[in-house]
Design an enzyme around this catalytic site. Structure first.
Site, PDB file in Angstrom:
ATOM      1  N   HIS A   1       0.609  -1.335   0.037  1.00 54.61           N
ATOM      2  CA  HIS A   1      -0.032   0.171  -0.027  1.00 54.61           C
ATOM      3  C   HIS A   1       1.010   1.241   0.133  1.00 54.61           C
ATOM      4  O   HIS A   1       1.833   1.369   0.799  1.00 54.61           O
ATOM      5  CB  HIS A   1      -1.029  -0.005   1.259  1.00 54.61           C
TER       6      HIS A   1
ATOM      7  N   ASP B   1     -14.934   3.491   7.563  1.00 55.36           N
ATOM      8  CA  ASP B   1     -13.716   4.293   7.050  1.00 55.36           C
ATOM      9  C   ASP B   1     -14.206   5.048   5.691  1.00 55.36           C
ATOM     10  O   ASP B   1     -13.915   6.322   5.671  1.00 55.36           O
ATOM     11  CB  ASP B   1     -12.571   3.529   6.680  1.00 55.36           C
TER      12      ASP B   1
ATOM     13  N   ARG C   1     -13.764  13.421   6.778  1.00 59.92           N
ATOM     14  CA  ARG C   1     -12.352  14.148   7.161  1.00 59.92           C
ATOM     15  C   ARG C   1     -11.936  15.138   6.152  1.00 59.92           C
ATOM     16  O   ARG C   1     -11.138  16.219   6.160  1.00 59.92           O
ATOM     17  CB  ARG C   1     -11.408  13.109   7.268  1.00 59.92           C
TER      18      ARG C   1
ATOM     19  N   SER D   1      -7.262   4.516   9.013  1.00 62.42           N
ATOM     20  CA  SER D   1      -7.990   4.238   7.978  1.00 62.42           C
ATOM     21  C   SER D   1      -7.279   3.162   7.122  1.00 62.42           C
ATOM     22  O   SER D   1      -8.013   2.563   6.454  1.00 62.42           O
ATOM     23  CB  SER D   1      -8.078   5.760   7.430  1.00 62.42           C
TER      24      SER D   1
ATOM     25  N   LYS E   1      -8.658  -1.177   6.170  1.00 64.47           N
ATOM     26  CA  LYS E   1      -9.023  -1.621   4.883  1.00 64.47           C
ATOM     27  C   LYS E   1      -7.813  -2.789   4.680  1.00 64.47           C
ATOM     28  O   LYS E   1      -8.443  -4.031   4.055  1.00 64.47           O
ATOM     29  CB  LYS E   1      -8.931  -0.631   3.884  1.00 64.47           C
TER      30      LYS E   1
HETATM   31  N1  URA Z   1      -5.280   6.905   2.395  1.00 59.80           N
HETATM   32  C1  URA Z   1      -6.468   6.331   3.173  1.00 59.80           C
HETATM   33  O1  URA Z   1      -6.912   5.396   2.885  1.00 59.80           O
HETATM   34  N2  URA Z   1      -6.814   7.159   4.224  1.00 59.80           N
HETATM   35  C2  URA Z   1      -6.337   8.063   4.934  1.00 59.80           C
HETATM   36  O2  URA Z   1      -6.654   8.679   5.827  1.00 59.80           O
HETATM   37  C3  URA Z   1      -5.392   8.541   4.069  1.00 59.80           C
HETATM   38  C4  URA Z   1      -4.903   8.166   2.928  1.00 59.80           C
END
Ligand code: URA
Length: 429
Positions: A87, A166, A173, A188, A192
């Site tokens: 990621h 999220d 946010r 966050s 995932k």
């Molecule tokens: N990517 C995400 O999935 N969440 C965040 O808070 C920032 C970047």
């Protein structure tokens, strides 16, 4: 009507006053927010209180677990090979997922890349792949499993079932200036990725003007927080801190980045893209127990390209089809002679976005053809009048605004530029 276990106002007040939230409070607030019982304005106040007063490690772990519990979890345990994923926290010209997933699959490690579309100045992996004629982002869970078993790599849209809390919270946010906060970013991303069910995870934490984290210290804190969250959830996790002061490679924009990824898969491509792809692949393979492998060889001998072709075909794409090309281009030239000392990632990301490569709202379309080709990188000598970059778009009225954002992107002067020796600054594991 069932009585609620807590009152949102009390939870907000606790964090506003700098107290740590208890696990039961966190479980309740995330669940009640997902159900619509905690209102958007209450969650906005809580997010701001977290932004200001921070969270301790056990609060972050509880918050992450509560977000995972808000949705489904995928399970890859039926596969005949281990899984390892990557990621990136997001950067300009970051096309690494494209060559990386098929490259790792060559070594019998499955890569489940459940990706998103881009928002703001960083491009989304799905937007890039959608510039390939016919390619489809949407797969069912069974199709993901079948493709991982047959080909070993899948890049597709993350279903709406993973960490739905999220999804709501990230959108909130975004409009309440609470994105840039380590506990909220870490929970966050990791909610995932843990819900996705990968057994290994390498985090590419970007540092520099084009990244969330502008300095190494902050990026290190974010990386450490995410690595600890992954490990405590049973995922083998490590992080590389990598340079995002200047764009990765020589292209920014959807079809342009696919073109450059194909160069890498054909054994060529810019050194920074190749080096980062190889470093991340080696780390993903290490986490899956494959240490004695020659990753670079799979780029030069065609094995990674074969996997790519299979992966694209499996999702209805035509890997042999010509990529779309912009009808309109404009060249930006060097204003003086000297060493190129700065080519700012953020400004170039914004310019590419203004040319049509990115979207301002989730529902906006993107142009496949829009973006920027770079003709020089920091450290190189340039002469006055020499082309520095070519801007591409389907809508030429966008050139003026894009050029505006490039005004402070370039610096030329002096005899040397401080160019990092390696794209990877540090590893955290
Ligand atoms: N990517 C995400 O999935 N969440 C965040 O808070 C920032 C970047």
């Amino acid at each position: 009507m069932t009585a609620e276990a807590f009152d949102a106002v009390d939870v907000i007040a606790a964090k506003r006053d700098g107290r740590a939230l208890r696990k039961e409070q966190i479980d309740w607030v995330i669940d009640a927010y997902t159900r619509g019982v905690v209102a958007e304005e209450q969650m906005a106040a809580l997010a701001m209180a977290i932004f200001i007063n921070d969270m301790d490690p056990s609060e972050i772990a509880d918050w992450t677990q509560a977000m995972i519990a808000s949705g489904e979890r995928m399970d890859f345990s039926s596969l005949s090979r281990p899984t390892s994923d990557k990621h990136s926290t997001g950067g300009v010209g970051d096309k690494i997922t494209l060559p990386l997933a098929p490259l790792v699959a060559v070594f019998d490690v499955a890569v489940p890349q459940l990706s998103g579309r881009g928002l703001g100045h960083t491009g989304g992996t799905l937007d890039k792949l959608e510039s390939i004629p016919g390619w489809q982002a949407g797969l069912s869970n069974d199709e993901i499993l079948d493709q991982l078993e047959d080909i070993g790599a899948v890049i597709c849209a993350a279903g709406t079932g993973l960490a739905p809390a999220d999804k709501k919270l990230y959108a909130l946010r975004d409009i309440t200036s609470t994105v840039d906060c380590i506990p909220l970013i870490a929970s966050s991303i990791m909610s995932k990725k843990i819900a996705e069910g990968t057994s290994g995870l390498v985090l590419d934490v970007k540092v520099g003007s084009g990244a969330f984290m502008k300095d190494l210290d902050k990026a290190g804190q974010l990386a450490r927080t995410m690595v600890d969250l992954g490990k405590s959830a049973g995922v083998r996790t490590s992080a590389l801190l990598t340079d995002m002061s200047t764009p990765l490679g020589l292209t920014v924009g959807n079809a342009l980045e696919v073109r450059e990824s194909l160069e890498v898969l054909a054994g060529g491509g810019p050194a920074d893209v190749v080096d980062l792809t190889v470093a991340l692949a080696e780390e993903m393979l290490r986490l899956a127990g494959r240490t004695d492998v020659d990753v670079r060889a799979a780029l030069t001998d065609g094995r990674a390209m074969d996997r790519w072709n299979a992966m694209i075909r499996a999702q209805n794409g035509d890997p042999a089809a010509a990529l779309p090309v912009a009808e309109h281009t404009e060249v930006v030239t060097a204003s003086e002679t000297g060493v190129l000392t700065k080519l700012d990632a953020l400004s170039i990301g914004v310019a590419s976005w203004r040319l049509g490569a990115g979207r301002a709202r989730k529902e906006d379309p993107v142009q496949d053809v829009a973006g920027i080709e770079l003709h020089a990188k920091p450290g190189q000598n340039v002469s006055a009048g020499q082309p520095l970059m070519t801007l591409h778009t389907a809508t030429p009225e966008r050139f003026a605004r894009a050029v505006e954002s490039l005004e402070t992107a370039v610096e030329i002067g002096g005899d040397t530029a401080s160019v990092p020796e390696s794209i990877v600054f540090e590893k955290i594991s």
